[in-house]
Design an enzyme around this catalytic site. Structure first.
Site, PDB file in Angstrom:
ATOM      1  N   GLU A  40     -36.695  36.850 -11.510  1.00  0.00           N
ATOM      2  CA  GLU A  40     -35.241  36.649 -11.599  1.00  0.00           C
ATOM      3  C   GLU A  40     -34.935  36.234 -13.026  1.00  0.00           C
ATOM      4  O   GLU A  40     -35.418  35.205 -13.485  1.00  0.00           O
ATOM      5  CB  GLU A  40     -34.848  35.552 -10.596  1.00  0.00           C
ATOM      6  CG  GLU A  40     -33.411  35.106 -10.684  1.00  0.00           C
ATOM      7  CD  GLU A  40     -33.139  33.868  -9.815  1.00  0.00           C
ATOM      8  OE1 GLU A  40     -33.796  33.686  -8.766  1.00  0.00           O
ATOM      9  OE2 GLU A  40     -32.267  33.076 -10.200  1.00  0.00           O
ATOM     10  N   ARG A  44     -28.048  32.631 -17.748  1.00  0.00           N
ATOM     11  CA  ARG A  44     -27.704  31.366 -18.402  1.00  0.00           C
ATOM     12  C   ARG A  44     -27.770  31.498 -19.897  1.00  0.00           C
ATOM     13  O   ARG A  44     -27.499  30.561 -20.630  1.00  0.00           O
ATOM     14  CB  ARG A  44     -28.685  30.284 -17.970  1.00  0.00           C
ATOM     15  CG  ARG A  44     -28.394  29.842 -16.590  1.00  0.00           C
ATOM     16  CD  ARG A  44     -29.357  28.775 -16.189  1.00  0.00           C
ATOM     17  NE  ARG A  44     -29.607  28.926 -14.793  1.00  0.00           N
ATOM     18  CZ  ARG A  44     -30.431  28.192 -14.096  1.00  0.00           C
ATOM     19  NH1 ARG A  44     -31.099  27.241 -14.691  1.00  0.00           N
ATOM     20  NH2 ARG A  44     -30.578  28.400 -12.823  1.00  0.00           N
ATOM     21  N   THR A  68     -28.357  33.477 -11.441  1.00  0.00           N
ATOM     22  CA  THR A  68     -27.202  32.701 -11.898  1.00  0.00           C
ATOM     23  C   THR A  68     -25.984  33.607 -12.117  1.00  0.00           C
ATOM     24  O   THR A  68     -25.237  33.436 -13.081  1.00  0.00           O
ATOM     25  CB  THR A  68     -27.533  31.882 -13.178  1.00  0.00           C
ATOM     26  OG1 THR A  68     -28.858  31.357 -13.080  1.00  0.00           O
ATOM     27  CG2 THR A  68     -26.586  30.711 -13.330  1.00  0.00           C
ATOM     28  N   LYS A 128     -30.460  31.996  -0.890  1.00  0.00           N
ATOM     29  CA  LYS A 128     -31.124  31.043  -1.783  1.00  0.00           C
ATOM     30  C   LYS A 128     -30.708  29.638  -1.323  1.00  0.00           C
ATOM     31  O   LYS A 128     -29.509  29.384  -1.147  1.00  0.00           O
ATOM     32  CB  LYS A 128     -30.657  31.304  -3.211  1.00  0.00           C
ATOM     33  CG  LYS A 128     -31.117  30.251  -4.208  1.00  0.00           C
ATOM     34  CD  LYS A 128     -30.899  30.737  -5.641  1.00  0.00           C
ATOM     35  CE  LYS A 128     -31.151  29.615  -6.627  1.00  0.00           C
ATOM     36  NZ  LYS A 128     -31.552  30.093  -7.942  1.00  0.00           N
TER      37      LYS A 128
END
Ligand code: 3PG
Length: 211
Positions: A40, A44, A68, A128
């Protein structure tokens, strides 16, 4: 094999924060050398989009997710870069609906029954669980699995080789996520051997826990 089946087969999802796109492909190869074929790459940093595109192109054995993803704009960038699945820290209805429209698997972040119910409404059954350790860890996951036996979790946040074994062992979890296999420091210093070692150790822990 679907993306979710790949995630379940791998058992671990490294959460990768890349400041420099040049580190993306070597990091992916280091993970792969340790037996981790899912990653992943988080939105960010400004390097996320190009990093995803680079790994998709150069390391086809790797299943690359975008992490994210908290806005439609990031989702569009992730999709354009070729991300094969989407992870979000929370449950945004717009992001979920857009992923479904694009036929992109999405793991929305949840910690409450209401968030799980939102996902169920969209036909989702893998979430998640983030930030896992702060929200009660495995104890909370087991409690949530009572009313939602159809749901599976990817616990992430505060998990490392020190406490991953119990998460791996519980079948409520499809896999376990975290940055411990490839920390920002390891990536920055180019410690690819360390990434490979931690990846192999994590895969071994997962296999031992699942028998
Ligand atoms: C995430 O985005 O999933 C987490 O920041 C990863 O958590 P960790 O760094 O505690 O593993």
């Amino acid at each position: 094999m679907t993306a979710m089946e790949r995630v379940a087969r791998c058992g671990v999802v490294p959460v990768i924060v890349l400041e420099d796109v040049a580190r993306a492909v070597p990091t992916a190869r280091a993970l792969l050398a340790g037996g981790v074929d899912v990653m992943e790459i988080t939105f960010r940093t400004a390097a996320a989009r190009a990093s995803i595109a680079a790994v998709v192109k150069e390391v086809p054995e790797m299943l690359v997710g975008a992490g994210t993803v908290i806005s439609l704009e990031q989702l569009a960038q992730a999709a354009a870069a070729g991300a094969q699945f989407i992870v979000s820290p929370g449950s945004d209805e717009g992001v979920i609906a857009a992923c479904i429209a694009k036929q992109l698997p999405i793991l929305p972040g949840v910690v409450t029954p209401s968030e799980i119910m939102l996902g169920l409404r969209y036909g989702l059954n893998v979430f998640k669980f983030f930030p896992a350790e702060n929200y009660g860890g495995l104890k909370t996951i087991k409690a949530l699995s009572g009313p939602f036996p159809q749901s599976k979790f990817l616990p992430t946040g505060g998990i490392s080789e020190k406490n991953a074994a119990d998460y791996f062992a519980d079948k409520c979890n499809v896999a376990v996520g975290g940055s411990w296999m490839a920390t920002a420091e390891m990536i920055k210093t180019g410690d690819y051997a360390g990434i490979t070692r931690k990846s192999a150790e994590s895969v071994a822990l997962f296999k031992a826990a699942r028998g």
